[in-house]
Design a protein around this motif. Sequence first.
Motif, mmCIF file in Angstrom:
data_model
loop_
_atom_site.group_PDB
_atom_site.id
_atom_site.type_symbol
_atom_site.label_atom_id
_atom_site.label_comp_id
_atom_site.label_asym_id
_atom_site.label_seq_id
_atom_site.Cartn_x
_atom_site.Cartn_y
_atom_site.Cartn_z
ATOM 1 N N LEU A 203 -6.983 -50.887 -4.082
ATOM 2 C CA LEU A 203 -5.993 -50.211 -3.254
ATOM 3 C C LEU A 203 -6.420 -50.296 -1.796
ATOM 4 C CD1 LEU A 203 -5.378 -46.984 -5.377
ATOM 5 C CD2 LEU A 203 -4.084 -49.125 -5.399
ATOM 6 N N GLY B 154 -3.255 -46.359 -0.170
ATOM 7 C CA GLY B 154 -2.998 -46.179 -1.597
ATOM 8 C C GLY B 154 -2.105 -47.244 -2.216
ATOM 9 N N TYR B 155 -1.758 -48.276 -1.452
ATOM 10 C CA TYR B 155 -0.962 -49.390 -1.974
ATOM 11 C C TYR B 155 -1.892 -50.469 -2.513
ATOM 12 C CZ TYR B 155 2.750 -47.195 0.734
ATOM 13 O OH TYR B 155 3.645 -46.292 1.250
ATOM 14 N N LEU B 156 -1.333 -51.370 -3.310
ATOM 15 C CA LEU B 156 -2.137 -52.497 -3.772
ATOM 16 C C LEU B 156 -2.603 -53.310 -2.566
ATOM 17 C CD1 LEU B 156 -0.125 -53.776 -6.866
ATOM 18 C CD2 LEU B 156 -2.322 -52.601 -6.873
#
Length: 119
Positions: A17, A21-23
């Motif tokens: 991440l 908090g995103y890929l």
Amino acid sequence: MTYRNMQLNTSTWDLMLDGNGYLAVADGAYSVAQDVASSCLVFAGECFYDNTLGIPWKTDVMGKRPSAGFIAQKMQEEAKKLSVVDEALASIFFDKTTRTVRGTIRVTDKDGNVAQATF
């Protein structure tokens, strides 16, 4: 050339991440090196979508005593299967104490960018 993929944690080969908090996304030379490392760790026939990919770990390496040159050659051939890779040079190291094989592969992409993957 734009080359991007999901960034993997090099310790676990699992998704990561980013700070929000995103890929996490990898791009450029690092992305190419990550794909090469992933390709070199695949067992021959393991990819269900293309069973011609992978290194013959089970049949030609495990339980046998292949030379470092043999393993390096197989890894270089696998790296060159990626359309973005222009050149690949692998170095293999045998650790007799732990009975493991470690290596690095230096790749040059079609744009001339150089990156190195360690596994």
